[in-house]
Structures are given as C-alpha cells and as structure tokens.
Design a protein around this motif. Structure first.
Motif, PDB file in Angstrom:
ATOM      1  N   ASP A   6       0.865  -1.167   0.000  1.00 38.74           N
ATOM      2  CA  ASP A   6       0.000   0.000   0.000  1.00 38.74           C
ATOM      3  C   ASP A   6       0.905   1.222   0.000  1.00 38.74           C
ATOM      4  OD1 ASP A   6      -1.635   2.169   0.633  1.00 38.74           O
ATOM      5  OD2 ASP A   6      -2.883   0.989   2.000  1.00 38.74           O
ATOM      6  N   ARG A   8       0.223   4.226   0.262  1.00 34.81           N
ATOM      7  CA  ARG A   8      -0.171   5.258   1.229  1.00 34.81           C
ATOM      8  C   ARG A   8       0.487   5.033   2.573  1.00 34.81           C
ATOM      9  NH1 ARG A   8      -6.401   4.022   0.661  1.00 34.81           N
ATOM     10  NH2 ARG A   8      -5.405   2.029   1.040  1.00 34.81           N
ATOM     11  N   THR A   9       0.625   3.763   2.952  1.00 35.94           N
ATOM     12  CA  THR A   9       1.167   3.434   4.276  1.00 35.94           C
ATOM     13  C   THR A   9       2.557   2.817   4.213  1.00 35.94           C
ATOM     14  OG1 THR A   9       0.209   1.218   4.226  1.00 35.94           O
ATOM     15  CG2 THR A   9      -1.147   2.986   5.173  1.00 35.94           C
ATOM     16  N   ALA A  13      -0.327  -4.725   1.882  1.00 35.78           N
ATOM     17  CA  ALA A  13      -1.796  -4.686   1.824  1.00 35.78           C
ATOM     18  C   ALA A  13      -2.317  -5.962   2.458  1.00 35.78           C
ATOM     19  CB  ALA A  13      -2.254  -4.561   0.374  1.00 35.78           C
ATOM     20  N   ASP A  15      -5.912  -6.353   3.772  1.00 32.35           N
ATOM     21  CA  ASP A  15      -7.367  -6.449   3.953  1.00 32.35           C
ATOM     22  C   ASP A  15      -8.051  -7.388   2.968  1.00 32.35           C
ATOM     23  OD1 ASP A  15      -7.269  -4.716   6.081  1.00 32.35           O
ATOM     24  OD2 ASP A  15      -7.684  -2.947   4.866  1.00 32.35           O
ATOM     25  N   VAL A  38      -5.174  -3.217  -2.432  1.00 32.35           N
ATOM     26  CA  VAL A  38      -4.703  -2.106  -1.598  1.00 32.35           C
ATOM     27  C   VAL A  38      -5.866  -1.392  -0.908  1.00 32.35           C
ATOM     28  CG1 VAL A  38      -3.563   0.156  -1.660  1.00 32.35           C
ATOM     29  CG2 VAL A  38      -2.600  -1.772  -2.946  1.00 32.35           C
ATOM     30  N   LEU A  39      -6.951  -1.167  -1.621  1.00 32.00           N
ATOM     31  CA  LEU A  39      -8.072  -0.401  -1.071  1.00 32.00           C
ATOM     32  C   LEU A  39      -8.907  -1.168  -0.056  1.00 32.00           C
ATOM     33  CD1 LEU A  39      -9.313   1.307  -4.341  1.00 32.00           C
ATOM     34  CD2 LEU A  39      -8.100   2.394  -2.425  1.00 32.00           C
TER      35      LEU A  39
END
Length: 93
Positions: A6, A8-9, A13, A15, A38-39
């Motif tokens: 991910d 962003r972080t 990923a 989730d 990722v989302l």
C-alpha cells in the motif's frame, strides 16, 4: 498478499486475501485487482463500480463480496454486501 504494498502506508496490503476482476482487457482487470488489494473490500467495490468492471473479493477471514454484475452473470453462493455498507442482502436463488 505479501507482494502488494500500500503506497499510502508503505506496508503490505492485508485487507484482501483474493480478488478476481473481469474487465474489458486483461491489463485493466490486472490493474483493478491490484488496486482492490490495496483499497480493501468496500473501497475496492466502489472503485470497480467507477471503472465498470466486475469483481469477486475474499477477505483474510473468508468474507466474500462481489459487484452486482458478478451476481447477475455468474452463480455465486455468497451474500451480497452493498457498497453503502447497509445490511447484507442474500442473493436470489
């Protein structure tokens, strides 16, 4: 998957355990499936709706969600979970 990060972080990923995306081309389906990883399931379904692709998503705890087209075009024996997060609606049998 431990292979998808991910951005962003800057972490793995975590989730989503599995994603199947059906799109107009393999390239679009591949890009969309990586983005869904990722989302996460809820935001991933929203992205698929915007892109006009169909998806089947499995979380690490084996919860399964799919876009409406996956239910209408394929036989999926999993409950529907709407994108807006309201209570699940069972598929028609």
């Amino acid at each position: 998957s431990d292979l998808i990060l991910d951005g962003r972080t800057r972490t793995v990923a975590h989730d989503v355990a599995s994603v199947t995306v059906i799109g107009p081309t393999a390239m679009i389906a591949d890009a969309a499936s990586t983005a869904v990883f990722v989302l996460g399931p809820r935001e991933g379904l929203q992205l698929c709706a915007r892109l006009g692709v169909e998806a089947f998503i499995v979380s690490p705890d084996l919860q399964m969600v799919a876009t409406p087209g996956m239910y209408s075009d394929y036989h999926l024996a999993v409950p529907r979970i709407p994108i807006d997060g309201r209570a699940p609606v069972l598929p028609h049998t």
